[in-house]
Design an enzyme around this catalytic site. Structure first.
Site, short mmCIF file in Angstrom:
data_model
loop_
_atom_site.label_atom_id
_atom_site.label_comp_id
_atom_site.label_asym_id
_atom_site.label_seq_id
_atom_site.Cartn_x
_atom_site.Cartn_y
_atom_site.Cartn_z
N ARG A 2 0.83 -1.21 0.00
CA ARG A 2 0.00 0.00 0.00
C ARG A 2 0.86 1.25 0.00
NH1 ARG A 2 -4.69 -1.47 3.33
NH2 ARG A 2 -5.48 -3.33 2.33
N ARG A 6 -4.17 6.27 1.91
CA ARG A 6 -4.70 7.40 2.67
C ARG A 6 -3.68 8.15 3.49
NH1 ARG A 6 -9.78 4.09 4.95
NH2 ARG A 6 -8.09 2.60 4.95
N ARG A 15 -9.48 11.05 -3.36
CA ARG A 15 -10.58 10.29 -2.76
C ARG A 15 -11.73 11.19 -2.35
NH1 ARG A 15 -13.01 7.35 -1.46
NH2 ARG A 15 -12.62 6.00 0.31
N ASP A 51 -7.29 -3.22 -6.53
CA ASP A 51 -7.56 -3.89 -5.26
C ASP A 51 -7.73 -5.37 -5.53
OD1 ASP A 51 -8.35 -3.06 -2.26
OD2 ASP A 51 -9.45 -4.84 -2.87
N TYR A 128 -13.22 -13.14 2.14
CA TYR A 128 -14.12 -11.98 1.95
C TYR A 128 -15.46 -12.42 1.36
CZ TYR A 128 -10.36 -8.81 3.12
OH TYR A 128 -9.36 -8.16 3.79
#
Ligand code: CP3
Length: 322
Positions: A2, A6, A15, A51, A128
């Site tokens: 990553r 953020r 974003r 992703d 998931y």
């Protein structure tokens, strides 16, 4: 781990205008986010901005990212009928926007920095799909694995086939290395990994390695699984901070490079400790047949960008001195 995200103001600014999925599904925006860390940090490779969950939608399991909750699968997959309804994805049809992004990024990088493509491994993706989102105990996932092994293996097959095709298509579009993320595989015992997962990951990694690019096999909490993960494949093995390189190398042998393994929480500070621990990672790596300095897992959003900059610069200057 990553390197875009953020913790960077440039990323947060984008974003504010676009959802995460919009960023992933718009090749020009994926290009822009991929380039952000390259401008800010001395990193040696670009990582495709995407992703691991993107293939789930064209497989037939749409999802969204909800604030504070992370990924939410709209209809979690828990029955044989639901598994049978999932499709193997032709990446050129279902994930063409990712392949377009790879081509755009390669053109922009212009041979200066290599581009790493990636995908999620089947256990991590299945967790998931079945749980419907993040999980603490992976109880529903393991309940299917133990209680309905046939359904489990059908699910592993459709995920593996999709993932293998997706990775090969990324290389055909221009990716120069691949990383397979099995982020949550450390939840399994060696026996269960061998029995329920290994043959599926092996099929993916064989297809990925046949393209000729280096393939990084990544997991966390894998100290007891590395020997089996090596059997599954990969030219580089990822390890996290819970596992020393000496232990890892004893499991995987000397024909494989290691990637890792700084604890990303060290990036929260203090700076002097961060850099001394980075030096310790480099010292531990001395004598390995190959080493890619990296974090053991993803950067947290609250990480000060200055610490990431200082770390990347430090690793470069320390490696040049060595
Ligand atoms: O530079 C890069 O590495 C970015 C590309 C990237 C993303 N996700 C973008 C992203 C990569 C390599 C991933 C992989 C990924 N996605 C993994 C495997 C890596 C790992 O950390 O183990 C996993 C498990 C996912 C699934 C996922 N996506 C989760 C659990 C989350 C967190 C949700 C949250 O609310 O914190 C995401 C979201 C996500 N994917 C973000 C980014 C930059 C942050 C979310 C945002 O922008 O709102």
């Amino acid at each position: 781990m990553r390197q875009a995200g953020r913790y960077m103001a440039e990323y947060r600014a984008l974003r504010a205008k676009h959802s995460l999925l919009e960023l992933c599904r718009t090749p020009e925006l994926s290009l822009e986010v991929t380039m952000q860390p390259l401008r800010a940090l001395e990193v040696d490779a670009a990582i495709l901005f995407a992703d691991i969950l993107l293939p789930l939608e064209p497989m037939g399991a749409p999802f969204s990212f909800e604030k504070g909750e992370g990924p939410v699968i709209h209809q979690p997959v828990r029955t044989r009928a639901q598994v049978d309804a999932l499709r193997v994805v032709d990446p050129h049809e279902g994930l063409g926007y990712v392949l377009d992004a790879v081509r755009l990024i390669r053109r922009e990088l212009d041979g200066k920095t290599p581009l790493i493509g990636f995908a999620g491994a089947p256990f991590t993706l299945a967790s998931y799909l079945i749980e419907g989102g993040r999980s603490q105990h992976y109880a529903l996932t393991k309940k299917m694995m133990y209680g309905e092994p046939e359904t489990w293996h059908v699910l592993m097959q459709v995920l593996s086939e999709t993932t293998a095709r997706y990775l090969v298509a990324q290389v055909e579009a221009g990716a120069q290395a691949l990383q397979l993320f099995d982020s949550w595989i450390g939840q399994l015992s060696p026996h269960d990994y061998a029995h329920y997962v290994l043959p599926h990951v092996q099929k993916i990694l064989r297809a990925a390695e046949a393209t000729g690019v280096p393939v990084i096999h990544f997991g966390t909490g894998t100290a007891t699984l590395l020997g089996l993960q090596k059997q599954a494949g990969g030219t580089v093995m990822g390890v996290d901070w819970r596992c020393s390189f000496a232990h890892a190398q004893a499991q995987v042998g000397d024909q494989i490079a290691l990637q890792g393994n700084l604890d990303p929480i060290l990036l929260l500070g203090p700076r002097a400790l961060l850099l001394s621990r980075a030096q310790a990672v480099l010292d531990d790596a001395r004598g390995l047949p190959g080493h890619i300095f990296n974090l053991g897992h993803g950067i947290l959003p609250e990480t000060p960008v200055e610490n990431v900059q200082a770390l990347a610069a430090f690793v470069h200057s320390a490696s040049e001195r060595a």
